[in-house]
Design a protein around this motif. Sequence first.
Motif, PDB file in Angstrom:
ATOM      1  N   TYR A  22     -58.441  63.479 -45.375  1.00 54.60           N
ATOM      2  CA  TYR A  22     -58.471  62.559 -44.225  1.00 54.60           C
ATOM      3  C   TYR A  22     -57.757  63.171 -43.015  1.00 54.60           C
ATOM      4  N   ARG A  23     -56.663  63.860 -43.274  1.00 56.71           N
ATOM      5  CA  ARG A  23     -55.960  64.515 -42.174  1.00 56.71           C
ATOM      6  C   ARG A  23     -56.831  65.612 -41.539  1.00 56.71           C
ATOM      7  N   GLN A  31     -59.498  64.045 -39.343  1.00 55.08           N
ATOM      8  CA  GLN A  31     -58.987  63.521 -38.075  1.00 55.08           C
ATOM      9  C   GLN A  31     -58.719  64.618 -37.050  1.00 55.08           C
ATOM     10  N   VAL A  44     -60.678  54.812 -43.780  1.00 55.99           N
ATOM     11  CA  VAL A  44     -59.634  55.740 -44.220  1.00 55.99           C
ATOM     12  C   VAL A  44     -60.069  56.338 -45.547  1.00 55.99           C
ATOM     13  N   HIS A  45     -60.124  57.667 -45.616  1.00 55.21           N
ATOM     14  CA  HIS A  45     -60.502  58.294 -46.890  1.00 55.21           C
ATOM     15  C   HIS A  45     -59.303  58.257 -47.831  1.00 55.21           C
ATOM     16  N   PRO A  46     -59.519  57.950 -49.113  1.00 52.57           N
ATOM     17  CA  PRO A  46     -58.402  57.849 -50.064  1.00 52.57           C
ATOM     18  C   PRO A  46     -57.712  59.184 -50.350  1.00 52.57           C
ATOM     19  N   ASN A  47     -58.341  60.293 -50.003  1.00 55.19           N
ATOM     20  CA  ASN A  47     -57.698  61.598 -50.154  1.00 55.19           C
ATOM     21  C   ASN A  47     -56.961  61.905 -48.854  1.00 55.19           C
ATOM     22  N   PRO A  48     -55.629  61.816 -48.845  1.00 56.04           N
ATOM     23  CA  PRO A  48     -54.888  61.964 -47.588  1.00 56.04           C
ATOM     24  C   PRO A  48     -55.017  63.342 -46.944  1.00 56.04           C
ATOM     25  N   ILE A  49     -55.148  64.387 -47.757  1.00 56.98           N
ATOM     26  CA  ILE A  49     -55.262  65.735 -47.206  1.00 56.98           C
ATOM     27  C   ILE A  49     -56.610  65.901 -46.497  1.00 56.98           C
ATOM     28  N   ASN A  97     -64.025  58.774 -54.180  1.00 58.37           N
ATOM     29  CA  ASN A  97     -63.447  58.459 -55.502  1.00 58.37           C
ATOM     30  C   ASN A  97     -64.447  57.832 -56.467  1.00 58.37           C
TER      31      ASN A  97
END
Length: 553
Positions: free
Chosen positions: A54-55, A58, A47-52, A96
């Motif tokens: 990472y979305r 995916q 899981v990438h720590p940057n949620p945007i 990060n």
Amino acid sequence: MPLLEETTLPQKHPPTVPVVIIGNGPSGICLSYLLSGHKPYLDTATVHPNPILYRKLQESKQLSITEQDLEYLSEGLEGRSRNPVAVLFDTLLHPNADFGYEFPPVLQWKRDKQQHVPHLVLGRATPGGAWHAMEGSMLTISLGIWMELPGVNYRDLTNGKRRDVTSDRATPEEISSYYRNYVKLKGLQNNFVDNTYVTSVQKLCREQEGEGLENRHTDQGDGGVGDGGNQGFEGNGVDKGGGGTLWEVRGYQQVQSDTHVPFSLFAENIVLATGASDSPVHLGAEGEDLPFVFHSISDLGLAISRRKLDMNSDPVLIVGAGLSAADAVLCACGSNIRVLHVFRKSVDNPDLIFKQLPKTLYPEYHKVYNMMSSQTYTNVAPSSASDRPQAVSIASSVCAKMCPKPQFAAGNMAGTASVSLFPVYTSFPEHCVVSFQSDMTCLLQGNDSLKAFKISMALVLIGTNPNLFFLKGNGQYLGQDPTKPISCTQNPIDVHPYTYECANEPGLFAMGPLVGDNFVRFLKGGALGIASCLLKRLKKKEKLISNGGNNFI
């Protein structure tokens, strides 16, 4: 660099290579890896720590990163590179990292042999580029893991060596060994031609097969290479004809000790990955060409090893406020050799590189910075203005006052400084060199006076520039400001932000320091951008994708 005397016309049909990479340092190695069918995918177990981000990853996780829209993925990301794809690839490999974390990469690598783009990597030595020529005992600025290339863990090849608080930094010797072994471990050897010197790269328009090539050169002479000059390059599957715009690459390969084997080949695309260490920047001061003035720290090491310098020698003048100059200061002071350190900036200038380095990770550079600040000429100079140096004739006595031999008390050197880190050192902030004289004196200009000193040697370490002599006009027309020479810091090559193709020259790409990415950590983004561009472009043309390795060697 030695040049081959080219006096004969090239053979009629030199081989054509889809991609030629000039430079076999980490830039060229990384690009070769991606062009050899190795494709990065999102590792769904991470899981990438940057949620945007990472979305976004995916959304197209079934596609390799090279097949996706790099502009879309890069949007909104921030980092220490001006090139958005460099920031993207870095955060995928080292999430990060700028916050001090060591998260695992979010990528997994898969090889698709059907996606191999035939290419050659031409380098002057073995794979690793300029790293082979660097001092082996110094430590890199970047952490060792930031120097690694995709698919091979740096620590695995260095046996997890640990030294002290700076243990995660590496020596150039370790890094050059890593890059050399990387090529072998990844089976890239057939893409590399070592000990190769490129002397000319020209754009030309090759007519239909069978038509003459004699008049294709319009901006240079008839220099060429003789028949049979493609030994080591030509083989099965080589394209011998066809129309369209091509690049002609000429040069020679050095074999054995001093034998030069010339070559000439055509390329659909050229990638400039030559780095920035070719040509040292000069001051332009009078006498800079005198034999005691040098532009490489290796010359200082050589003089020390040959015992041409010792504690009784006249001081060494070191010019520059960067890390190379700091390395030279450490090298000289560590051997009890007196140092005069001259630099234009003030010690409080926020642009000094030392202010950007954490003290715990870079203690040796902060030691130099402390000396630059506390052991200045204003602290050690005589109090009476009449005692200050005014002419070359009194330089020797002034040096004796400024730089006492190591056996003298530290207080004599440091003046008002509370601690003298190296009593053989004196700094000259906000000074510049006016001239060097044949009697081995130098003249310095301060804010309010001229100062003259007797020296044993001078090291001018104010940066390096790339040498693109093999391109038209030294490649100056490729720069962001085409009226000025190419400079990795002041005037990098102007490239498309997501493909790294030169804005002023289609089919010509640039990466690494040439486009402002001076750290290995970020130059890998150039490989991603170029590989993505070429794969998409060649797939659209439905050609130049092979089923295996190169057959040019």
